[in-house]
Design an enzyme around this catalytic site. Structure first.
Site, PDB file in Angstrom:
ATOM      1  N   VAL A 167       0.803  -1.226   0.000  1.00  0.00           N
ATOM      2  CA  VAL A 167       0.000   0.000   0.000  1.00  0.00           C
ATOM      3  C   VAL A 167       0.835   1.276   0.000  1.00  0.00           C
ATOM      4  O   VAL A 167       0.328   2.358  -0.309  1.00  0.00           O
ATOM      5  CB  VAL A 167      -0.976   0.049   1.207  1.00  0.00           C
ATOM      6  CG1 VAL A 167      -2.055  -1.011   1.083  1.00  0.00           C
ATOM      7  CG2 VAL A 167      -0.233  -0.067   2.540  1.00  0.00           C
ATOM      8  N   ASN A 225      -7.123   0.690   5.789  1.00  0.00           N
ATOM      9  CA  ASN A 225      -6.929  -0.024   7.058  1.00  0.00           C
ATOM     10  C   ASN A 225      -5.493  -0.499   7.267  1.00  0.00           C
ATOM     11  O   ASN A 225      -5.033  -0.583   8.405  1.00  0.00           O
ATOM     12  CB  ASN A 225      -7.881  -1.228   7.099  1.00  0.00           C
ATOM     13  CG  ASN A 225      -7.480  -2.239   8.147  1.00  0.00           C
ATOM     14  OD1 ASN A 225      -7.713  -2.040   9.330  1.00  0.00           O
ATOM     15  ND2 ASN A 225      -6.840  -3.329   7.727  1.00  0.00           N
ATOM     16  N   TYR A 258       4.852   6.067  15.487  1.00  0.00           N
ATOM     17  CA  TYR A 258       3.491   5.514  15.266  1.00  0.00           C
ATOM     18  C   TYR A 258       2.467   6.591  15.627  1.00  0.00           C
ATOM     19  O   TYR A 258       1.518   6.842  14.878  1.00  0.00           O
ATOM     20  CB  TYR A 258       3.296   4.263  16.124  1.00  0.00           C
ATOM     21  CG  TYR A 258       1.952   3.577  15.923  1.00  0.00           C
ATOM     22  CD1 TYR A 258       1.703   2.788  14.807  1.00  0.00           C
ATOM     23  CD2 TYR A 258       0.924   3.717  16.865  1.00  0.00           C
ATOM     24  CE1 TYR A 258       0.468   2.167  14.624  1.00  0.00           C
ATOM     25  CE2 TYR A 258      -0.303   3.093  16.699  1.00  0.00           C
ATOM     26  CZ  TYR A 258      -0.526   2.316  15.578  1.00  0.00           C
ATOM     27  OH  TYR A 258      -1.753   1.700  15.398  1.00  0.00           O
ATOM     28  N   SER A 262       2.330   9.119  12.918  1.00  0.00           N
ATOM     29  CA  SER A 262       1.645   8.636  11.710  1.00  0.00           C
ATOM     30  C   SER A 262       0.133   8.636  11.903  1.00  0.00           C
ATOM     31  O   SER A 262      -0.615   9.022  11.000  1.00  0.00           O
ATOM     32  CB  SER A 262       2.139   7.231  11.336  1.00  0.00           C
ATOM     33  OG  SER A 262       1.668   6.251  12.252  1.00  0.00           O
ATOM     34  N   LYS A 263      -0.331   8.229  13.071  1.00  0.00           N
ATOM     35  CA  LYS A 263      -1.778   8.157  13.297  1.00  0.00           C
ATOM     36  C   LYS A 263      -2.363   9.563  13.485  1.00  0.00           C
ATOM     37  O   LYS A 263      -3.502   9.826  13.084  1.00  0.00           O
ATOM     38  CB  LYS A 263      -2.099   7.244  14.486  1.00  0.00           C
ATOM     39  CG  LYS A 263      -1.760   5.774  14.216  1.00  0.00           C
ATOM     40  CD  LYS A 263      -2.548   5.218  13.030  1.00  0.00           C
ATOM     41  CE  LYS A 263      -2.335   3.739  12.802  1.00  0.00           C
ATOM     42  NZ  LYS A 263      -3.129   3.230  11.657  1.00  0.00           N
TER      43      LYS A 263
HETATM   44  N1  LIG Z   1      -4.904  -3.978  16.946  1.00  0.00           N
HETATM   45  C1  LIG Z   1      -4.978  -2.849  17.621  1.00  0.00           C
HETATM   46  O1  LIG Z   1      -5.009  -2.844  18.856  1.00  0.00           O
HETATM   47  C2  LIG Z   1      -5.024  -1.537  16.873  1.00  0.00           C
HETATM   48  C3  LIG Z   1      -5.178  -0.374  17.626  1.00  0.00           C
HETATM   49  C4  LIG Z   1      -5.236   0.852  16.977  1.00  0.00           C
HETATM   50  C5  LIG Z   1      -5.144   0.910  15.594  1.00  0.00           C
HETATM   51  N2  LIG Z   1      -4.978  -0.242  14.882  1.00  0.00           N
HETATM   52  C6  LIG Z   1      -4.881  -0.118  13.412  1.00  0.00           C
HETATM   53  O2  LIG Z   1      -5.735  -1.046  12.795  1.00  0.00           O
HETATM   54  C7  LIG Z   1      -5.258  -1.304  11.468  1.00  0.00           C
HETATM   55  C8  LIG Z   1      -5.296  -2.804  11.203  1.00  0.00           C
HETATM   56  O3  LIG Z   1      -4.353  -3.452  12.026  1.00  0.00           O
HETATM   57  P1  LIG Z   1      -4.670  -4.813  12.813  1.00  0.00           P
HETATM   58  O4  LIG Z   1      -4.644  -4.505  14.244  1.00  0.00           O
HETATM   59  O5  LIG Z   1      -5.844  -5.484  12.226  1.00  0.00           O
HETATM   60  O6  LIG Z   1      -3.329  -5.628  12.537  1.00  0.00           O
HETATM   61  P2  LIG Z   1      -3.003  -6.859  11.571  1.00  0.00           P
HETATM   62  O7  LIG Z   1      -1.529  -6.989  11.613  1.00  0.00           O
HETATM   63  O8  LIG Z   1      -3.833  -8.030  11.928  1.00  0.00           O
HETATM   64  O9  LIG Z   1      -3.483  -6.352  10.137  1.00  0.00           O
HETATM   65  C9  LIG Z   1      -2.756  -5.410   9.380  1.00  0.00           C
HETATM   66  C10 LIG Z   1      -2.724  -5.895   7.938  1.00  0.00           C
HETATM   67  O10 LIG Z   1      -2.041  -4.902   7.160  1.00  0.00           O
HETATM   68  C11 LIG Z   1      -1.196  -5.606   6.247  1.00  0.00           C
HETATM   69  N3  LIG Z   1      -0.093  -4.772   5.799  1.00  0.00           N
HETATM   70  C12 LIG Z   1       0.967  -4.330   6.541  1.00  0.00           C
HETATM   71  N4  LIG Z   1       1.804  -3.634   5.762  1.00  0.00           N
HETATM   72  C13 LIG Z   1       1.271  -3.617   4.511  1.00  0.00           C
HETATM   73  C14 LIG Z   1       1.674  -3.081   3.279  1.00  0.00           C
HETATM   74  N5  LIG Z   1       2.825  -2.398   3.152  1.00  0.00           N
HETATM   75  N6  LIG Z   1       0.880  -3.247   2.195  1.00  0.00           N
HETATM   76  C15 LIG Z   1      -0.276  -3.967   2.302  1.00  0.00           C
HETATM   77  N7  LIG Z   1      -0.709  -4.516   3.446  1.00  0.00           N
HETATM   78  C16 LIG Z   1       0.062  -4.335   4.539  1.00  0.00           C
HETATM   79  C17 LIG Z   1      -0.726  -6.829   7.026  1.00  0.00           C
HETATM   80  O11 LIG Z   1      -0.227  -7.843   6.174  1.00  0.00           O
HETATM   81  C18 LIG Z   1      -1.971  -7.221   7.787  1.00  0.00           C
HETATM   82  O12 LIG Z   1      -2.757  -8.168   7.083  1.00  0.00           O
HETATM   83  C19 LIG Z   1      -3.861  -0.676  11.393  1.00  0.00           C
HETATM   84  O13 LIG Z   1      -3.934   0.555  10.700  1.00  0.00           O
HETATM   85  C20 LIG Z   1      -3.516  -0.459  12.859  1.00  0.00           C
HETATM   86  O14 LIG Z   1      -2.595   0.605  13.042  1.00  0.00           O
HETATM   87  C21 LIG Z   1      -4.916  -1.460  15.485  1.00  0.00           C
END
Ligand SMILES: NC(=O)c1ccc[n+]([C@@H]2O[C@H](COP(=O)([O-])OP(=O)(O)OC[C@H]3O[C@@H](n4cnc5c(N)ncnc54)[C@H](O)[C@@H]3O)[C@@H](O)[C@H]2O)c1
Length: 259
Positions: free
Chosen positions: A72, A98, A163, A166-167
């Site tokens: 991405v 996402n 991080y 970025s957010k």
């Molecule tokens: N899990 C939490 O507690 C939490 C909290 C706040 C925010 N988030 C945000 O939620 C979103 C989803 O994360 P998640 O928690 O489901 O984690 P996750 O690791 O399960 O999913 C993230 C997905 O993004 C993909 N990804 C990473 N780098 C990529 C790239 N360069 N190109 C394409 N795909 C890529 C990964 O392969 C993975 O499938 C993220 O933006 C994360 O910052 C998560």
């Protein structure tokens, strides 16, 4: 089922939804949520195996699915995927930015490459995909964009400074896009998760003791699950949220308000 009941159950019937980072966690739950409620799906990730498993579930629900292995952070890959998905499914109505990554080096020791990696995956990706889908959304005067940010867009965490940056940038990009797109029927919002069980938090929440320690700090006394976040994304993309614009919906079990 009456016509009204069917409309409510299949809120996204006839829509094409694109979800980045869909192979696992929040992206996977969101993509499945859209499929259950009637949408066709364009899903991308760097994890092709995860995409194939998800695609099988989506098509088993009777929806069409276009998948692509996409980094991405790369503009050319994002634009090519949007073009291919639109050719396969029709123009993109809904985009969920996402895909995201964590920060693996503390600020003082951070290498340039690590800074670029975090910022490119968490911020540039939104810039890439949103620009790729917007011309068609503007032509058709319809679109819904949701960016997945974090509670860490408004509070700082130990070892999380880039991080956080970025957010925070993703949150402001959401607001800036919302203002720029006023005049169009295109809504841009963000969802800011708290602590959710996914691949991203697997190490942090690895053992029961660490999970229990986090739960103590969460008013709801539980770690979130991906479906908690997906529900908010679907709401923001539904007709019920047509007047919600430039907003961040924090879904965190009360973590922010307890600070
Ligand atoms: N899990 C939490 O507690 C939490 C909290 C706040 C925010 N988030 C945000 O939620 C979103 C989803 O994360 P998640 O928690 O489901 O984690 P996750 O690791 O399960 O999913 C993230 C997905 O993004 C993909 N990804 C990473 N780098 C990529 C790239 N360069 N190109 C394409 N795909 C890529 C990964 O392969 C993975 O499938 C993220 O933006 C994360 O910052 C998560």
């Amino acid at each position: 089922m009456t016509e009204a009941e069917e409309k409510r159950a299949y809120r996204f019937k006839g829509r094409v939804a694109m979800v980045t980072g869909a192979a696992s966690g929040i992206g996977r739950a969101t993509a499945l949520g859209f499929a259950v409620e009637g949408a066709d799906l364009a899903i991308c990730d760097i994890n092709e195996g995860g995409l194939r498993a998800l695609s099988a579930e989506i098509t088993a629900l009777g929806r069409r699915c276009h998948l692509g292995r996409v980094d991405v952070s790369k503009k050319a890959e994002a634009f090519a995927f949007v073009e291919a998905a639109a050719a396969a499914l029709g123009p993109i109505d809904i985009l969920v930015n996402n895909a995201g990554t964590g920060q693996f080096q503390p600020f003082a020791m951070m290498e340039d490459d690590e800074y670029d990696r975090v910022m490119d995956i968490n911020v540039r990706s939104i810039f890439n995909f949103s620009r790729a889908v917007l011309p068609s959304m503007m032509d058709r005067d319809y679109g819904r964009i949701v960016n997945i940010t974090s509670i860490m867009s408004v509070i700082a965490g130990q070892g999380q400074s880039v991080y956080n940056t970025s957010k925070g940038a993703a949150k402001m990009m959401t607001q800036g896009m919302a203002v720029d797109l006023s005049g169009y029927n295109i809504n841009v919002n963000a969802v800011g998760p708290g602590m959710v069980h996914t691949g991203l938090t697997r190490n942090l929440l690895g053992d029961a003791a660490s999970a229990a320690e986090f739960e103590e700090k969460i008013p709801k006394r539980r770690i979130g699950v991906p479906d908690d976040i997906a529900a908010g994304v679907l709401f923001l993309c539904s007709d019920a949220a047509s007047y919600v614009h430039g907003e961040t919906l924090f879904i965190d079990g009360g973590m922010l308000c307890a600070r």
